[in-house]
Design a protein around this motif. Structure first.
Motif, PDB file in Angstrom:
ATOM      1  N   ASN A  77       0.831  -1.205   0.000  1.00  0.00           N
ATOM      2  CA  ASN A  77       0.000   0.000   0.000  1.00  0.00           C
ATOM      3  C   ASN A  77       0.862   1.250   0.000  1.00  0.00           C
ATOM      4  OD1 ASN A  77      -2.084   1.731   2.338  1.00  0.00           O
ATOM      5  ND2 ASN A  77      -2.505   1.494   0.188  1.00  0.00           N
ATOM      6  N   ILE A  78       0.770   2.011  -1.087  1.00  0.00           N
ATOM      7  CA  ILE A  78       1.371   3.347  -1.168  1.00  0.00           C
ATOM      8  C   ILE A  78       0.295   4.241  -1.760  1.00  0.00           C
ATOM      9  CG2 ILE A  78       3.193   4.819  -2.109  1.00  0.00           C
ATOM     10  CD1 ILE A  78       4.929   2.321  -2.454  1.00  0.00           C
ATOM     11  N   GLU A  79      -0.257   5.126  -0.953  1.00  0.00           N
ATOM     12  CA  GLU A  79      -1.329   5.993  -1.446  1.00  0.00           C
ATOM     13  C   GLU A  79      -0.845   6.789  -2.652  1.00  0.00           C
ATOM     14  OE1 GLU A  79      -4.493   9.321   0.175  1.00  0.00           O
ATOM     15  OE2 GLU A  79      -3.285   8.212   1.622  1.00  0.00           O
ATOM     16  N   TRP A  80      -1.718   7.011  -3.617  1.00  0.00           N
ATOM     17  CA  TRP A  80      -1.350   7.625  -4.900  1.00  0.00           C
ATOM     18  C   TRP A  80      -0.641   8.951  -4.725  1.00  0.00           C
ATOM     19  CZ3 TRP A  80      -3.466  12.138  -7.056  1.00  0.00           C
ATOM     20  CH2 TRP A  80      -4.553  12.686  -6.381  1.00  0.00           C
ATOM     21  N   ARG A  81      -0.984   9.714  -3.724  1.00  0.00           N
ATOM     22  CA  ARG A  81      -0.341  11.019  -3.508  1.00  0.00           C
ATOM     23  C   ARG A  81       1.086  10.872  -2.994  1.00  0.00           C
ATOM     24  NH1 ARG A  81      -5.622  13.133  -0.689  1.00  0.00           N
ATOM     25  NH2 ARG A  81      -6.670  13.994  -2.518  1.00  0.00           N
ATOM     26  N   GLU A  82       1.450   9.688  -2.506  1.00  0.00           N
ATOM     27  CA  GLU A  82       2.778   9.458  -1.949  1.00  0.00           C
ATOM     28  C   GLU A  82       3.719   8.753  -2.919  1.00  0.00           C
ATOM     29  OE1 GLU A  82       1.940   7.103   1.495  1.00  0.00           O
ATOM     30  OE2 GLU A  82       1.114   8.781   2.613  1.00  0.00           O
TER      31      GLU A  82
END
Length: 139
Positions: A77-82
């Motif tokens: 999990n890597i949020e799109w903004r990160e």
């Protein structure tokens, strides 16, 4: 009053836009678009056979709560903004598949990463929902 607000907002955005983009950034985007094929950076769920699924790194670009509730087996999990800030966590070799619920947010992340040179990154069109509906392999 409403017209003045809209006019003021437009004026502010137009004045601020040169601050948001440099010519180097614009040139990088244009260079990518000039040579990208229509299929560049895209994968559809029907392509996720067992061998592709087992070889790829899957990155769920949704928030932690959505990831916790449901995600593809083995995904990180890597949020799109990160994605840009955490791009060093992505493998430089092998296929990296970004996905969200429908593919729209992960597409933004994939595009940005590809412009930055991560040619092994693709977006899963139709996202998790499409995978559940159309993928030929679901472990």
């Amino acid at each position: 009053m409403k017209k003045m607000f809209v006019f003021g907002l437009l004026l502010f955005l137009l004045q601020g836009s040169p601050l948001w983009a440099s010519e180097e950034v614009a040139d990088a985007f244009q260079e990518y678009l000039d040579f990208a094929t229509y299929e560049a950076g895209i994968m559809v769920p029907q392509q996720l056979t067992q061998d592709v699924f087992e070889a790829a790194t899957f990155v769920d670009t949704r928030d932690a709560g959505q990831f916790e509730a449901e995600h593809l087996p083995g995904a990180v999990n890597i949020e799109w903004r990160e994605l840009i800030a955490r791009r060093d966590e992505l493998p430089a070799e092998g296929l990296v598949v970004l996905y969200c619920n429908t593919g729209s947010l992960s597409a933004q992340g994939a595009f940005a990463l590809r412009v930055l040179g991560h040619e092994n990154v693709v977006v899963l069109q139709t996202g998790l929902l499409g995978w559940k509906a159309d993928a030929p392999y679901r472990p």
